[in-house]
Design a protein around this motif. Structure first.
Motif, short mmCIF file in Angstrom:
data_model
loop_
_atom_site.label_atom_id
_atom_site.label_comp_id
_atom_site.label_asym_id
_atom_site.label_seq_id
_atom_site.Cartn_x
_atom_site.Cartn_y
_atom_site.Cartn_z
N ARG A 177 -26.57 11.88 48.38
CA ARG A 177 -27.83 11.34 48.91
C ARG A 177 -28.34 10.21 48.03
O ARG A 177 -28.89 9.22 48.54
CB ARG A 177 -28.88 12.46 48.99
CG ARG A 177 -28.68 13.38 50.19
CD ARG A 177 -29.89 14.23 50.45
NE ARG A 177 -30.16 15.13 49.33
CZ ARG A 177 -29.63 16.32 49.18
NH1 ARG A 177 -28.78 16.77 50.09
NH2 ARG A 177 -29.94 17.08 48.16
N LYS A 178 -28.17 10.34 46.72
CA LYS A 178 -28.60 9.27 45.82
C LYS A 178 -27.81 7.99 46.10
O LYS A 178 -28.36 6.89 46.08
CB LYS A 178 -28.41 9.69 44.36
CG LYS A 178 -29.48 10.63 43.84
CD LYS A 178 -29.34 10.81 42.34
CE LYS A 178 -30.51 11.57 41.76
NZ LYS A 178 -30.44 11.67 40.29
N ASP A 213 -25.98 12.29 55.35
CA ASP A 213 -27.21 12.81 54.76
C ASP A 213 -27.95 13.60 55.82
O ASP A 213 -28.61 13.03 56.70
CB ASP A 213 -28.08 11.66 54.23
CG ASP A 213 -29.44 12.15 53.73
OD1 ASP A 213 -29.56 13.36 53.46
OD2 ASP A 213 -30.37 11.33 53.63
N ARG A 233 -26.29 16.23 46.46
CA ARG A 233 -27.41 15.55 45.81
C ARG A 233 -27.00 14.16 45.35
O ARG A 233 -27.71 13.18 45.56
CB ARG A 233 -27.90 16.39 44.62
CG ARG A 233 -29.19 15.89 44.00
CD ARG A 233 -29.63 16.81 42.88
NE ARG A 233 -28.77 16.66 41.73
CZ ARG A 233 -28.95 15.71 40.78
NH1 ARG A 233 -29.95 14.85 40.89
NH2 ARG A 233 -28.14 15.63 39.76
N GLN A 234 -25.82 14.07 44.71
CA GLN A 234 -25.32 12.77 44.27
C GLN A 234 -25.01 11.87 45.47
O GLN A 234 -25.21 10.65 45.41
CB GLN A 234 -24.07 12.95 43.40
CG GLN A 234 -24.31 13.66 42.08
CD GLN A 234 -25.17 12.82 41.14
OE1 GLN A 234 -25.32 11.62 41.30
NE2 GLN A 234 -25.73 13.48 40.13
N GLY A 283 -23.57 21.65 46.28
CA GLY A 283 -24.97 21.24 46.25
C GLY A 283 -25.17 20.02 45.37
O GLY A 283 -25.91 19.10 45.74
N GLU A 284 -24.51 20.01 44.22
CA GLU A 284 -24.62 18.86 43.32
C GLU A 284 -23.98 17.63 43.95
O GLU A 284 -24.50 16.51 43.84
CB GLU A 284 -23.96 19.18 41.98
CG GLU A 284 -23.90 18.02 40.99
CD GLU A 284 -25.28 17.51 40.60
OE1 GLU A 284 -25.35 16.37 40.08
OE2 GLU A 284 -26.28 18.22 40.80
N GLU A 336 -30.36 15.73 55.12
CA GLU A 336 -31.69 16.09 54.65
C GLU A 336 -32.77 15.22 55.31
O GLU A 336 -33.93 15.61 55.36
CB GLU A 336 -31.77 15.93 53.12
CG GLU A 336 -30.89 16.90 52.36
CD GLU A 336 -31.29 18.35 52.62
OE1 GLU A 336 -32.49 18.66 52.55
OE2 GLU A 336 -30.40 19.17 52.92
#
Length: 402
Positions: free
Chosen positions: A168-169, A225, A165-166, A161-162, A227
């Motif tokens: 997507r950033k 990505d 998240r990174q 999950g982390e 999301e």
């Protein structure tokens, strides 16, 4: 498991066995941990708030939990779940596999059983009963492993999950039109997920085949990505041999488009082309059911999105057709496009259109009468070429190029 032999052991013997084992549980735990540290010298031990190794506490609690159930009329020993889940989480968070942890558990059970066998002899428990107790011990080991696997899976999910998240950033930073992140910042973002910044990339956009569609099984080096409403992907070194085939196989069942290869800093431009292609797919002007490469549809991507401008140009460059009947205007437009594309005379135009040369000659005379010397202007001919090809791509003119 039905423990027939163990059930026949007098309760007094069971209680004596348990008393001795519990009395020695702390020393036995120390012995086991010492051997573990010897056999696994790279094992990293973490202390609790009291300064005691958590592994030592876990071993002692596991021994005590197993022994206590022998006199508690419990069907199975209670596994100290939180302790062993934490061991599993520790392995997962440190990037190690569960293999070494299971090897450690097996060593601990083997050493514990060796001492239990000695205690069984001391209190005169028959061998068959001790064999059954050993089977129960290895079943208990399965419970310890199960709890560690649960903790490991939890840690792995948290890490994934982390990472997402990174990731997507990083994708947002690469596709930002403002480029607020300098090269060093991009490198640092990429390093957090173990991604090496490439010299060239291609950016793709996907259309979900269903709301809960399984993500494409792309390689680890391709950033995805999921999301976003329309998933985005960043393909490093897109011209690498075999890359296109891999993407085609991985995206079977998906529809979308991949922009042209560009330098890393031009990623937003590649995305814009992919977005344009997706719009054409949604309008039915590009084929769906697969992921298209923009470089395979250059003409359509250049001519079709700007239809307002093309239409405005058509009203000026094709003005002579406006006063003709629709069928006649269409025939002359077909002939005009064939003449511009072939740069030939009546025979070449006739061959391209599939009509008699005399028919082509007649139409060419009409075109000359309508446009006059304007046809001799290369810039004007080029404008007409763009307009007429755009109309052909939209199905307003027949395709005579096949």
């Amino acid at each position: 498991m039905t423990r027939l032999a163990w059930s026949e052991v007098p309760r007094s013997q069971v209680e004596r066995f348990a008393a001795v084992a519990l009395n020695e549980s702390a020393d036995l735990a120390e012995t086991i941990l010492r051997q573990i540290r010897h056999d696994f010298p790279r094992l990293r031990l973490v202390d609790n708030e009291s300064g005691e190794p958590k592994a030592l506490v876990g071993i002692r609690r596991a021994i005590e939990g197993f022994v206590q159930h022998l006199t508690a009329d419990a069907a199975a020993p209670l596994v100290p779940s939180e302790v062993f889940q934490e061991f599993g989480r520790g392995e997962g968070l440190n990037g190690r596999s569960l293999d070494s942890l299971q090897a450690i558990y097996r060593l601990g059970v083997r050493l514990a059983w060796r001492r239990f066998a000695e205690i069984g002899q001391q209190v005169d428990i028959a061998a068959p009963a001790m064999y059954e107790l050993a089977e129960s011990g290895f079943k208990y080991l399965d419970g310890l492993v199960e709890q560690s696997v649960r903790g490991y899976a939890e840690a792995a999910a948290r890490q994934e999950g982390e990472r997402l998240r990174q990731q997507r950033k990083l994708i947002d930073a690469l596709l930002s039109s403002r480029h607020t992140d300098p090269a060093q910042a991009l490198r640092e973002r990429a390093a957090r997920i173990g991604w090496e910044l490439p010299a060239t990339i291609a950016v793709g956009m996907l259309i979900r085949p269903a709301p809960e569609a399984v993500p494409p099984a792309l390689g680890q080096d391709i950033l995805l990505d999921m999301e976003s409403e329309q998933p985005r992907l960043i393909i490093p070194a897109p011209d690498t041999p075999g890359r296109a085939d891999h993407i085609r196989r991985a995206t079977l069942g998906w529809t979308g488009a991949i922009g042209p290869p560009v330098p890393l800093t031009a990623a937003p431009a590649s995305l814009r082309w992919a977005e344009s292609a997706v719009l054409l797919i949604e309008d039915g002007l590009l084929p769906g059911g697969e992921v298209q490469h923009c470089t395979d549809h250059t003409e359509k991507l250049i001519l079709l999105p700007g239809h307002e401008l093309i239409n405005a140009t058509a009203s000026r460059s094709l003005t002579p057709l406006q006063d003709l009947r629709p069928a006649q205007a269409r025939r002359l437009a077909d002939t005009l496009l064939a003449w511009i594309e072939t740069s030939g005379g009546a025979p070449e135009v006739a061959n391209r259109l599939g009509v008699h040369p005399q028919t082509a000659r007649y139409r060419l005379r009409q075109i000359r009468e309508l446009w006059g010397d304007t046809l001799d202007d290369p810039d004007h001919r080029f404008q007409m070429l763009l307009v007429l090809r755009s109309q052909r791509l939209r199905g307003e003119l027949p395709d005579c190029t096949d």
